[in-house]
Design an enzyme around this catalytic site. Structure first.
Site, mmCIF file in Angstrom:
data_model
loop_
_atom_site.group_PDB
_atom_site.id
_atom_site.type_symbol
_atom_site.label_atom_id
_atom_site.label_comp_id
_atom_site.label_asym_id
_atom_site.label_seq_id
_atom_site.Cartn_x
_atom_site.Cartn_y
_atom_site.Cartn_z
ATOM 1 N NE ARG A 149 -3.792 -0.181 2.786
ATOM 2 C CZ ARG A 149 -3.693 0.543 3.846
ATOM 3 N NH1 ARG A 149 -4.301 -0.595 4.880
ATOM 4 N NH2 ARG A 149 -4.825 1.147 3.923
ATOM 5 C CB ILE A 169 -2.153 5.437 6.633
ATOM 6 C CG1 ILE A 169 -2.928 4.356 5.419
ATOM 7 C CG2 ILE A 169 -3.250 4.931 8.168
ATOM 8 C CD1 ILE A 169 -1.845 2.608 5.832
ATOM 9 C CG HIS A 206 -7.311 5.313 12.171
ATOM 10 N ND1 HIS A 206 -8.783 4.734 11.774
ATOM 11 C CD2 HIS A 206 -7.974 5.267 13.155
ATOM 12 C CE1 HIS A 206 -9.293 5.291 12.345
ATOM 13 N NE2 HIS A 206 -9.169 5.128 13.308
ATOM 14 C CD GLU A 219 -23.399 2.662 1.056
ATOM 15 O OE1 GLU A 219 -24.021 2.184 0.067
ATOM 16 O OE2 GLU A 219 -22.520 1.946 1.411
ATOM 17 C CB ALA A 242 -15.591 13.255 -1.840
HETATM 18 C C1 BJW Z 1 -17.081 7.561 -0.716
HETATM 19 C C2 BJW Z 1 -17.178 7.463 -2.193
HETATM 20 C C3 BJW Z 1 -16.510 8.262 -2.526
HETATM 21 C C4 BJW Z 1 -16.961 5.539 -1.382
HETATM 22 N N1 BJW Z 1 -17.347 9.546 -2.213
HETATM 23 N N2 BJW Z 1 -17.178 8.578 -0.548
HETATM 24 C C5 BJW Z 1 -17.650 -2.599 19.843
HETATM 25 C C6 BJW Z 1 -18.448 -1.062 19.701
HETATM 26 C C7 BJW Z 1 -17.970 -0.045 19.795
HETATM 27 C C8 BJW Z 1 -16.618 0.107 19.403
HETATM 28 C C9 BJW Z 1 -15.253 -1.306 19.639
HETATM 29 C C10 BJW Z 1 -16.247 -2.467 20.168
HETATM 30 N N3 BJW Z 1 -15.470 -2.824 19.806
HETATM 31 C C11 BJW Z 1 -14.249 -3.093 19.525
HETATM 32 C C12 BJW Z 1 -14.318 -1.554 19.700
HETATM 33 C C13 BJW Z 1 -12.916 -0.125 19.331
HETATM 34 C C14 BJW Z 1 -12.419 -0.464 17.642
HETATM 35 C C15 BJW Z 1 -13.635 -0.565 17.054
HETATM 36 O O1 BJW Z 1 -14.535 0.516 16.358
HETATM 37 N N4 BJW Z 1 -14.117 -1.722 16.465
HETATM 38 C C16 BJW Z 1 -15.576 -1.399 15.219
HETATM 39 C C17 BJW Z 1 -14.766 -2.657 13.873
HETATM 40 C C18 BJW Z 1 -16.263 -1.749 16.461
HETATM 41 N N5 BJW Z 1 -11.622 0.480 18.106
HETATM 42 C C19 BJW Z 1 -10.433 0.215 17.757
HETATM 43 O O2 BJW Z 1 -10.162 -0.600 18.419
HETATM 44 C C20 BJW Z 1 -9.927 1.605 17.787
HETATM 45 N N6 BJW Z 1 -9.401 1.820 19.415
HETATM 46 C C21 BJW Z 1 -9.972 2.517 20.402
HETATM 47 O O3 BJW Z 1 -10.846 2.356 20.306
HETATM 48 O O4 BJW Z 1 -9.218 2.303 21.316
HETATM 49 C C22 BJW Z 1 -9.596 2.667 22.572
HETATM 50 C C23 BJW Z 1 -9.427 3.730 22.714
HETATM 51 C C24 BJW Z 1 -10.755 5.271 22.287
HETATM 52 C C25 BJW Z 1 -10.840 6.291 22.820
HETATM 53 C C26 BJW Z 1 -9.646 7.255 23.099
HETATM 54 C C27 BJW Z 1 -8.840 5.867 23.713
HETATM 55 C C28 BJW Z 1 -8.705 4.600 23.297
HETATM 56 C C29 BJW Z 1 -8.716 1.884 16.590
HETATM 57 C C30 BJW Z 1 -9.011 1.423 15.299
HETATM 58 C C31 BJW Z 1 -8.130 1.817 14.058
HETATM 59 C C32 BJW Z 1 -8.844 1.383 13.363
HETATM 60 N N7 BJW Z 1 -7.454 0.594 12.034
HETATM 61 C C33 BJW Z 1 -8.173 0.593 10.608
HETATM 62 C C34 BJW Z 1 -7.151 -0.194 9.961
HETATM 63 C C35 BJW Z 1 -5.708 0.601 10.438
HETATM 64 C C36 BJW Z 1 -5.485 1.823 8.931
HETATM 65 C C37 BJW Z 1 -5.276 1.231 7.981
HETATM 66 O O5 BJW Z 1 -4.684 0.220 7.570
HETATM 67 O O6 BJW Z 1 -5.828 1.550 6.694
HETATM 68 O O7 BJW Z 1 -7.952 2.271 10.102
HETATM 69 S S1 BJW Z 1 -9.696 -0.240 10.756
HETATM 70 C C38 BJW Z 1 -9.549 0.408 8.837
HETATM 71 O O8 BJW Z 1 -11.124 1.389 9.472
HETATM 72 C C39 BJW Z 1 -8.987 2.189 8.934
HETATM 73 C C40 BJW Z 1 -10.344 2.894 8.454
HETATM 74 O O9 BJW Z 1 -9.510 4.454 8.741
HETATM 75 C C41 BJW Z 1 -10.906 2.888 9.633
HETATM 76 C C42 BJW Z 1 -12.102 3.251 9.167
HETATM 77 O O10 BJW Z 1 -12.993 3.021 8.055
HETATM 78 P P1 BJW Z 1 -13.681 4.081 6.449
HETATM 79 O O11 BJW Z 1 -12.389 5.343 6.011
HETATM 80 O O12 BJW Z 1 -14.352 4.851 7.345
HETATM 81 O O13 BJW Z 1 -13.383 3.330 5.500
HETATM 82 P P2 BJW Z 1 -14.737 2.510 5.260
HETATM 83 O O14 BJW Z 1 -14.476 1.316 3.769
HETATM 84 O O15 BJW Z 1 -15.406 1.672 6.805
HETATM 85 O O16 BJW Z 1 -15.503 2.895 4.699
HETATM 86 C C43 BJW Z 1 -15.867 4.060 3.505
HETATM 87 C C44 BJW Z 1 -17.319 4.905 3.296
HETATM 88 O O17 BJW Z 1 -16.716 5.534 2.003
HETATM 89 C C45 BJW Z 1 -18.403 4.101 2.840
HETATM 90 O O18 BJW Z 1 -19.214 4.885 3.398
HETATM 91 C C46 BJW Z 1 -18.143 4.625 1.219
HETATM 92 O O19 BJW Z 1 -19.638 4.277 0.694
HETATM 93 C C47 BJW Z 1 -17.751 5.526 1.019
HETATM 94 N N8 BJW Z 1 -16.988 5.660 -0.364
HETATM 95 N N9 BJW Z 1 -16.607 5.800 -1.898
HETATM 96 C C48 BJW Z 1 -17.249 9.462 -0.899
HETATM 97 N N10 BJW Z 1 -15.782 8.694 -4.582
#
Ligand code: BJW
Length: 239
Positions: free
Chosen positions: A62, A98, A114, A209, A225
């Protein structure tokens, strides 16, 4: 944009969707990264301990197009950079991405909650270094001089996202919050809309969506976007 205004303080949350039109895969689409890779294997600290080679390869692949600059900022990144230059109030971009496409477009006030693909971290000293080549399991770290101590500077599941104090401070004092291209699946980012809303901000979502947290927004702009963000920016600047 229909309701209030002249905003004084804007927080913009971006997700993978803003970079999709630049050719970077999102995570949860049918052809997204999580279709090809198991989260537990490539995006958790436990996965890295189990198989650092696999995780390094995932991020090396990546990183390559970013280093080669074969992907570039699109109209949405460029419009947000223009907004930062021309808006008279305060503006903060919080990105979950990232990649460096906000910076490529000229944005300066960007927090990568992140992590960043062009950085790596020493697991011994916790120092952060620039990363412009592949990380290999045998790569030697420039600060501790040992092999095998470097990891991508990425926030994996179960790890604490970066800049949380600055982000919550900005959310508590903004009057406009906008989330662009994020699915609302991952916390704490998915909860920012509630924090901003409780602080009195007007909240807008731009997405192809509805997201998992759409109900918390005051306004929805549906569309790509690259098309919707430039139009929205012009509206804010002409208000
Ligand atoms: C378009 C488009 C176009 C497409 N125009 N739009 C239960 C409940 C609540 C929380 C938790 C739980 N169990 C565990 C947790 C915590 C956990 C979590 O949230 N888990 C869930 C799965 C439930 N979170 C964590 O562990 C985080 N840490 C944490 O909570 O620490 C505790 C703490 C919190 C606060 C303070 C202090 C301590 C860490 C999360 C780490 C996420 N890491 C990743 C991977 C690493 C980065 C990488 O490799 O790139 O980050 S996961 C991945 O998802 C990545 C992204 O940043 C993240 C979000 O994804 P994103 O950006 O939303 O992408 P998509 O693909 O999901 O969506 C794309 C969107 O774009 C879609 O809606 C499309 O429709 C749209 N789209 N084309 C406009 N052209």
């Amino acid at each position: 944009m229909s309701t209030i205004y002249r905003p004084q303080s804007i927080v913009i949350l971006t997700g993978a969707g803003i970079s999709a039109e630049s050719g970077i895969k999102t995570f949860r689409a049918s052809d997204g990264l999580w279709e090809e890779h198991r989260i537990e294997d490539v995006a958790t600290p436990e996965g890295f301990v189990r198989d650092p080679g696999l995780v390094n390869r995932f991020y090396n692949e990546r990183r390559q197009p970013i280093i080669e600059q074969s992907v570039g900022a699109n109209a949405a990144h460029i419009a947000l950079a223009k907004l930062e230059r021309e808006f008279s109030g305060s503006l903060l971009v919080v990105t979950q991405n990232i990649d460096n496409l906000h910076e490529q477009a000229g944005s300066k006030n960007v927090l990568h909650m992140h992590g960043e693909i062009l950085k790596m971290r020493c697991t011994q000293t916790h120092k952060i270094h620039d990363c412009s080549a592949d990380i290999e399991s045998e790569s030697k770290c420039e600060c501790c001089q040992m092999a095998g101590t470097l990891r991508p500077h990425i926030v994996w599941f179960g790890e604490t996202p970066l800049y949380m104090d600055e982000i919550y401070a900005a959310l508590s004092s903004c009057d406009l919050f906008i989330a662009i291209g994020t699915s609302g699946n991952v916390y704490p980012a998915a909860g920012f809309v509630q924090a901003a809303s409780q602080a009195g901000a007007y909240c807008i979502e731009i997405n192809l969506e509805d997201s998992q947290v759409s109900d918390y927004f005051d306004e929805h702009i549906i569309g790509k976007a690259g098309e919707t963000v430039p139009m929205w920016v012009e509206e804010v600047l002409s208000a």
